[in-house]
Scaffold this motif. Structure first.
Motif, PDB file in Angstrom:
ATOM      1  N   LYS A  42      14.859  26.501  -9.401  1.00  0.00           N
ATOM      2  CA  LYS A  42      16.300  26.053  -9.475  1.00  0.00           C
ATOM      3  C   LYS A  42      17.020  26.181  -8.263  1.00  0.00           C
ATOM      4  O   LYS A  42      17.886  25.626  -7.643  1.00  0.00           O
ATOM      5  N   GLN A  43      16.728  27.635  -7.802  1.00  0.00           N
ATOM      6  CA  GLN A  43      17.459  28.082  -6.605  1.00  0.00           C
ATOM      7  C   GLN A  43      17.262  27.330  -5.431  1.00  0.00           C
ATOM      8  O   GLN A  43      18.063  27.011  -4.560  1.00  0.00           O
ATOM      9  N   LEU A  44      15.555  27.058  -5.090  1.00  0.00           N
ATOM     10  CA  LEU A  44      15.416  26.236  -3.978  1.00  0.00           C
ATOM     11  C   LEU A  44      15.528  24.793  -3.797  1.00  0.00           C
ATOM     12  O   LEU A  44      15.644  24.368  -2.930  1.00  0.00           O
ATOM     13  N   SER A  45      15.686  24.346  -5.187  1.00  0.00           N
ATOM     14  CA  SER A  45      15.658  22.889  -5.209  1.00  0.00           C
ATOM     15  C   SER A  45      16.981  22.573  -6.178  1.00  0.00           C
ATOM     16  O   SER A  45      16.584  22.019  -7.367  1.00  0.00           O
ATOM     17  N   GLY A  87      16.933  19.333  -7.603  1.00  0.00           N
ATOM     18  CA  GLY A  87      15.598  18.694  -8.537  1.00  0.00           C
ATOM     19  C   GLY A  87      14.413  18.009  -7.741  1.00  0.00           C
ATOM     20  O   GLY A  87      13.756  17.285  -8.291  1.00  0.00           O
ATOM     21  N   LYS A  88      14.302  18.331  -6.336  1.00  0.00           N
ATOM     22  CA  LYS A  88      13.102  17.774  -5.891  1.00  0.00           C
ATOM     23  C   LYS A  88      12.035  18.007  -6.324  1.00  0.00           C
ATOM     24  O   LYS A  88      11.739  19.153  -7.165  1.00  0.00           O
ATOM     25  N   THR A  89      11.061  17.456  -6.605  1.00  0.00           N
ATOM     26  CA  THR A  89       9.674  17.811  -6.864  1.00  0.00           C
ATOM     27  C   THR A  89       8.769  18.371  -6.177  1.00  0.00           C
ATOM     28  O   THR A  89       7.799  19.087  -6.323  1.00  0.00           O
ATOM     29  N   THR A  90       9.002  18.351  -4.719  1.00  0.00           N
ATOM     30  CA  THR A  90       8.074  19.190  -3.824  1.00  0.00           C
ATOM     31  C   THR A  90       8.667  20.238  -2.820  1.00  0.00           C
ATOM     32  O   THR A  90       9.798  19.980  -2.294  1.00  0.00           O
ATOM     33  N   ILE A  91       8.199  21.430  -2.844  1.00  0.00           N
ATOM     34  CA  ILE A  91       8.677  22.470  -2.212  1.00  0.00           C
ATOM     35  C   ILE A  91       7.604  23.144  -1.292  1.00  0.00           C
ATOM     36  O   ILE A  91       6.611  23.311  -1.964  1.00  0.00           O
ATOM     37  N   PRO A  92       7.868  23.346  -0.322  1.00  0.00           N
ATOM     38  CA  PRO A  92       6.764  24.068   0.658  1.00  0.00           C
ATOM     39  C   PRO A  92       6.427  25.116   0.199  1.00  0.00           C
ATOM     40  O   PRO A  92       7.373  26.032  -0.305  1.00  0.00           O
ATOM     41  N   ARG A  93       5.208  25.641   0.111  1.00  0.00           N
ATOM     42  CA  ARG A  93       4.736  26.969  -0.482  1.00  0.00           C
ATOM     43  C   ARG A  93       5.273  28.245   0.082  1.00  0.00           C
ATOM     44  O   ARG A  93       5.287  29.126  -0.489  1.00  0.00           O
TER      45      ARG A  93
END
Length: 84
Positions: A60-63, A66-72
């Motif tokens: 939730k903090q990084l997106s 509500g994007k579905t893809t976050i870099p590892r």
């Protein structure tokens, strides 16, 4: 005055002290081991729930959109910073 007392584990008659709860050592061990096993299971559930809660807060903090893809790399960095 003679009350028939029964073992908590196996319902056998208890002979001896008035405050005895189990008919034998084996029944006492079985009952205590069952309690320990239940507590261990409950602790494991709490650990898993805490990890899931932490993961959800990181996502939730990084997106916030509500994007579905976050870099590892972002996830690993966020996990390291939230652990300290």
């Amino acid at each position: 005055m003679s009350q028939s007392r029964k073992c908590v584990q196996c319902d056998a008659a208890i002979v001896g002290r008035s405050d005895k709860r189990y008919c034998s050592d084996s029944c006492r061990h079985l009952a205590n081991n069952a309690v320990k096993q239940q507590n261990r299971h409950e602790r494991r559930i709490l650990q898993v729930n805490a990890a899931l809660r932490k993961n959800r807060s990181i996502l939730k903090q990084l997106s916030p959109q509500g994007k579905t893809t976050i870099p590892r790399q972002y996830l690993e960095l966020a996990a390291l910073t939230s652990a300290t």
